[in-house]
Design a protein around this motif. Structure first.
Motif, PDB file in Angstrom:
ATOM      1  N   LEU A   5       0.825  -1.206   0.000  1.00  0.00           N
ATOM      2  CA  LEU A   5       0.000   0.000   0.000  1.00  0.00           C
ATOM      3  C   LEU A   5       0.860   1.257   0.000  1.00  0.00           C
ATOM      4  CD1 LEU A   5      -2.869  -0.981   2.440  1.00  0.00           C
ATOM      5  CD2 LEU A   5      -2.993  -0.708  -0.037  1.00  0.00           C
ATOM      6  N   LYS A   6       1.976   1.208   0.719  1.00  0.00           N
ATOM      7  CA  LYS A   6       2.890   2.347   0.747  1.00  0.00           C
ATOM      8  C   LYS A   6       3.433   2.612  -0.655  1.00  0.00           C
ATOM      9  CE  LYS A   6       7.037   1.990   2.504  1.00  0.00           C
ATOM     10  NZ  LYS A   6       8.176   1.881   3.435  1.00  0.00           N
ATOM     11  N   PHE A   9       0.870   4.070  -3.016  1.00  0.00           N
ATOM     12  CA  PHE A   9       0.585   5.468  -2.726  1.00  0.00           C
ATOM     13  C   PHE A   9       1.743   6.379  -3.126  1.00  0.00           C
ATOM     14  CE2 PHE A   9       0.644   9.068   0.273  1.00  0.00           C
ATOM     15  CZ  PHE A   9      -0.559   9.648  -0.076  1.00  0.00           C
ATOM     16  N   LEU A  10       2.979   5.951  -2.845  1.00  0.00           N
ATOM     17  CA  LEU A  10       4.133   6.812  -3.075  1.00  0.00           C
ATOM     18  C   LEU A  10       4.601   6.846  -4.529  1.00  0.00           C
ATOM     19  CD1 LEU A  10       6.292   6.138   0.097  1.00  0.00           C
ATOM     20  CD2 LEU A  10       4.847   8.102  -0.408  1.00  0.00           C
ATOM     21  N   THR A  11       4.362   5.799  -5.286  1.00  0.00           N
ATOM     22  CA  THR A  11       4.806   5.767  -6.682  1.00  0.00           C
ATOM     23  C   THR A  11       4.157   6.856  -7.530  1.00  0.00           C
ATOM     24  OG1 THR A  11       5.286   3.410  -6.513  1.00  0.00           O
ATOM     25  CG2 THR A  11       5.041   4.312  -8.725  1.00  0.00           C
TER      26      THR A  11
END
Length: 73
Positions: A5-6, A9-11
């Motif tokens: 999930l990180k 979201f960050l990509t």
């Protein structure tokens, strides 16, 4: 699962910032002297994306500091 999930979201955020940097490579003149006079106190040229990133980072730091101080005793 948390790591996935990180990354999901960050990509997109990283790709957006990379696109912003590529699109705003023009050099701009940065003058830090609000009053007219003989010459500015500080003047430099920098890429527009660098100026925008620095201003955003300073805004985040200032907002965090104000929030931290307002929640203290």
């Amino acid at each position: 699962m948390k790591s996935l999930l990180k990354w999901l979201f960050l990509t997109p955020i990283a790709l957006f910032l990379l696109g912003l940097a590529v699109a705003n490579r023009d050099m701009v003149r940065v003058v830090l002297d609000p009053l007219p006079g003989e010459g500015p106190l500080f003047e430099t040229t920098a890429p527009l994306f660098l100026v925008a990133f620095i201003v955003a980072i300073l805004g985040i730091i200032a907002g965090s500091l104000v929030t931290w101080l307002s929640q203290g005793r």
